[in-house]
Design a protein around this motif. Sequence first.
Motif, PDB file in Angstrom:
ATOM      1  N   LEU A   1       0.855  -1.188   0.000  1.00 57.73           N
ATOM      2  CA  LEU A   1       0.000   0.000   0.000  1.00 57.73           C
ATOM      3  C   LEU A   1       0.890   1.235   0.000  1.00 57.73           C
ATOM      4  O   LEU A   1       1.561   1.538   0.995  1.00 57.73           O
ATOM      5  N   ALA A   2       0.916   1.964  -1.139  1.00 60.92           N
ATOM      6  CA  ALA A   2       1.710   3.179  -1.260  1.00 60.92           C
ATOM      7  C   ALA A   2       0.926   4.359  -0.705  1.00 60.92           C
ATOM      8  O   ALA A   2      -0.250   4.547  -1.034  1.00 60.92           O
ATOM      9  N   LYS A   3       1.601   5.172   0.102  1.00 62.66           N
ATOM     10  CA  LYS A   3       0.884   6.241   0.814  1.00 62.66           C
ATOM     11  C   LYS A   3       0.534   7.410  -0.096  1.00 62.66           C
ATOM     12  O   LYS A   3      -0.513   8.038   0.063  1.00 62.66           O
ATOM     13  N   ARG A   4       1.382   7.722  -1.090  1.00 61.60           N
ATOM     14  CA  ARG A   4       1.228   8.975  -1.846  1.00 61.60           C
ATOM     15  C   ARG A   4      -0.138   9.076  -2.512  1.00 61.60           C
ATOM     16  O   ARG A   4      -0.862  10.042  -2.346  1.00 61.60           O
ATOM     17  N   LEU A   5      -0.508   8.081  -3.272  1.00 58.49           N
ATOM     18  CA  LEU A   5      -1.807   8.110  -3.965  1.00 58.49           C
ATOM     19  C   LEU A   5      -2.735   7.005  -3.488  1.00 58.49           C
ATOM     20  O   LEU A   5      -3.735   6.717  -4.141  1.00 58.49           O
ATOM     21  N   GLU A   6      -2.394   6.380  -2.348  1.00 65.85           N
ATOM     22  CA  GLU A   6      -3.177   5.256  -1.812  1.00 65.85           C
ATOM     23  C   GLU A   6      -3.356   4.175  -2.870  1.00 65.85           C
ATOM     24  O   GLU A   6      -4.447   3.654  -3.089  1.00 65.85           O
ATOM     25  N   GLU A   7      -2.246   3.853  -3.559  1.00 62.72           N
ATOM     26  CA  GLU A   7      -2.274   2.805  -4.583  1.00 62.72           C
ATOM     27  C   GLU A   7      -1.973   1.462  -3.932  1.00 62.72           C
ATOM     28  O   GLU A   7      -1.126   1.365  -3.043  1.00 62.72           O
ATOM     29  N   VAL A   8      -2.652   0.428  -4.424  1.00 60.62           N
ATOM     30  CA  VAL A   8      -2.427  -0.921  -3.902  1.00 60.62           C
ATOM     31  C   VAL A   8      -1.738  -1.738  -4.989  1.00 60.62           C
ATOM     32  O   VAL A   8      -2.259  -1.905  -6.096  1.00 60.62           O
ATOM     33  N   PHE A   9      -0.532  -2.239  -4.671  1.00 54.26           N
ATOM     34  CA  PHE A   9       0.239  -3.037  -5.626  1.00 54.26           C
ATOM     35  C   PHE A   9       0.093  -4.515  -5.296  1.00 54.26           C
ATOM     36  O   PHE A   9       0.170  -4.912  -4.136  1.00 54.26           O
ATOM     37  N   LEU A  10      -0.094  -5.332  -6.357  1.00 51.21           N
ATOM     38  CA  LEU A  10      -0.215  -6.770  -6.223  1.00 51.21           C
ATOM     39  C   LEU A  10       0.917  -7.447  -6.980  1.00 51.21           C
ATOM     40  O   LEU A  10       1.363  -6.932  -8.022  1.00 51.21           O
ATOM     41  N   PRO A  11       1.402  -8.588  -6.517  1.00 54.03           N
ATOM     42  CA  PRO A  11       2.485  -9.299  -7.215  1.00 54.03           C
ATOM     43  C   PRO A  11       2.080  -9.652  -8.647  1.00 54.03           C
ATOM     44  O   PRO A  11       0.937 -10.060  -8.899  1.00 54.03           O
ATOM     45  N   GLY A  12       3.029  -9.482  -9.565  1.00 51.47           N
ATOM     46  CA  GLY A  12       2.793  -9.879 -10.952  1.00 51.47           C
ATOM     47  C   GLY A  12       1.991  -8.882 -11.755  1.00 51.47           C
ATOM     48  O   GLY A  12       1.699  -9.134 -12.927  1.00 51.47           O
TER      49      GLY A  12
END
Length: 619
Positions: free
Chosen positions: A509-520
């Motif tokens: 969970l990246a704080k800057r833009l509240e982006e959620v990253f998933l593997p692959g």
Amino acid sequence: MSSNHSPDVDVKDKVDHLPLSPGVYMFKDRKGRRLYIGKAKRLRNRVRSYFQDSGGHDGRIRVMVKKIDDLEVIVTDSESEALILENNLIKKHQPRYNVMYRDDKTYPYICVTNADRPRVFPTRTVINDGSKYYGPYDSVRHMKRMLETIRKAFGLCTCAVSRKTIDRTRGAPSWHSCFDDYLESCSGDWELEEYRETIHKVERMLNGRTDALIRDLKDEMKIASDALAFEQAARLRDSLQAVQKYSRKMKVVAKKKVDRDLFAIKVDEELSEACGVLFKVREGKLISKFHRFLKNISHLEKGEMLQSFVEDYYTGQYAGAIPDEVYISDDLVNDEPLRQYLYEQRGKKVRVHRPQRGEKAKMIRMALSNAKLLLGERKLEKEKAARKRIPHSVKELKEQLGLDRLPRRIECFDNSNLQGTDPVASMVCFVDARPRKSSYKRFHIKTVEGPDDFASMKEVLSRRYSRVMKEKEQIPDLIVVDGGKGQLSSAVNALRDIGFYGQCEVVGLAKRLEEVFLPGRSQPVMIPKKSSALKLLQRIRDEAHRFAISFHRDKRSKRTIKTELTQIEGIGDKTAQQLLKRFGSVKSVQQAPLEQLQEEIGNKTGQKVYAYYHGVEEE
């Protein structure tokens, strides 16, 4: 007793004109609903404390104060009268902000009716009709054993059917097992004086006075035998044997044949409830146990909870005869109204005391163990019920991220350091969208040099889930790392290296833009800003950050103590801690006058600390 009620007058103006007398106060909202009911020794002082900033109230009470639109008071002649009135009004109106009680079952009682010829029968319904209710019994088996003893010892019918309701001409109804005995030898046909004397014996037994009752039965049997009334003596012998058999089965818990009630309270912070337990001891024997759960307790100290439980018991439907002694697990906040009330009810002073050692303290510990067990069972019940009620935010998070399973247990990690010094990490755990603080973890970073968050995250996840596999701990449904692609990549590599990857989902969970990253996946998932799923992730991430920061500050503070104060000759860890406790920080110690330092740690040591920071020679 007098009341005060005038909704057209400002509440704070009313407070200024309240008397310095004992009484009960009631806060109401705009719709006239009672928010809180309390008692006070001095009404003006107690009520005014709610509207003062220095009151030290928690958030729940501050919210309540904002809702107060009206105030009603009832002045009483004494604190004990206020105690009775307060409990009656709370039971009647059940205000939102008062401690609320929850019984996990309907207790069985033995009722002795209020009539010329009282009936004795089991019931789970307490009616305020003048009848006497004995109990509550902690088990139906215990109650049935008492009823069987009453039947055998005294020949009384103990069914719930009134003699007046039975039509002898219509035969025995199929649902009534003791009907034949009832018609043939019904105790309702006895002479009134004999019947009342028997009821008196029954009540003594129900009150736990078995030893005294046995002595009296022996005396009566001897008198009957000496008078050659052998049939009566035989009946008394049977009564005596039945009472003795029952008495032998009762657990002896005190060396002295005393009457005492023992109250204990145990709090479960995670459950946000408390459990109050009462042991009733009569003639040195434990005759019954009783417990209740307390809710709305977040703003209360343990002593306040216990006081509420004890007062509620003695002024409510559960109370029986007042004992000689009352023992408590914690000091009460203000026990004077209770002492006065018990004195008035019993006619003599009742000892209220917190035991520290001996058999009474042992009984209190036993009651606390019972309360802890009951809270554990209560927690299991709530968890079982919660499993059937999955929060919407959990369901939505599964849909937004396309997860294979519901993320009911989420573990979230965060790092904290200051330019690479004192590196630490935290793990918080949420179950069904609620924090499970007992599962929180703290980590000292051991293998990473300098401010390398990626390597720190890799170390922490390797340590955490290697242990999970080794000790076969519960596997989370979702792992969340605070950060973007880089942190997620470190987490995935760590889990692969230890053979844990694939056991559960992992996201960043990246704080800057509240982006959620998933593997692959090269592109992040953007969860809608107003989504309950995003709010849940943010709450978990913020809690992990808070927990990590607090741990880092603790560690840095301890290092500061060691590198600053303990460098002074003659200052060890214990003295350093003493100085910090007194002055609050190393900087404050440095600025403290010589006199204050010497007062705290002695003349010679205080001179050394002062000389170290001010560059003066020791005397």
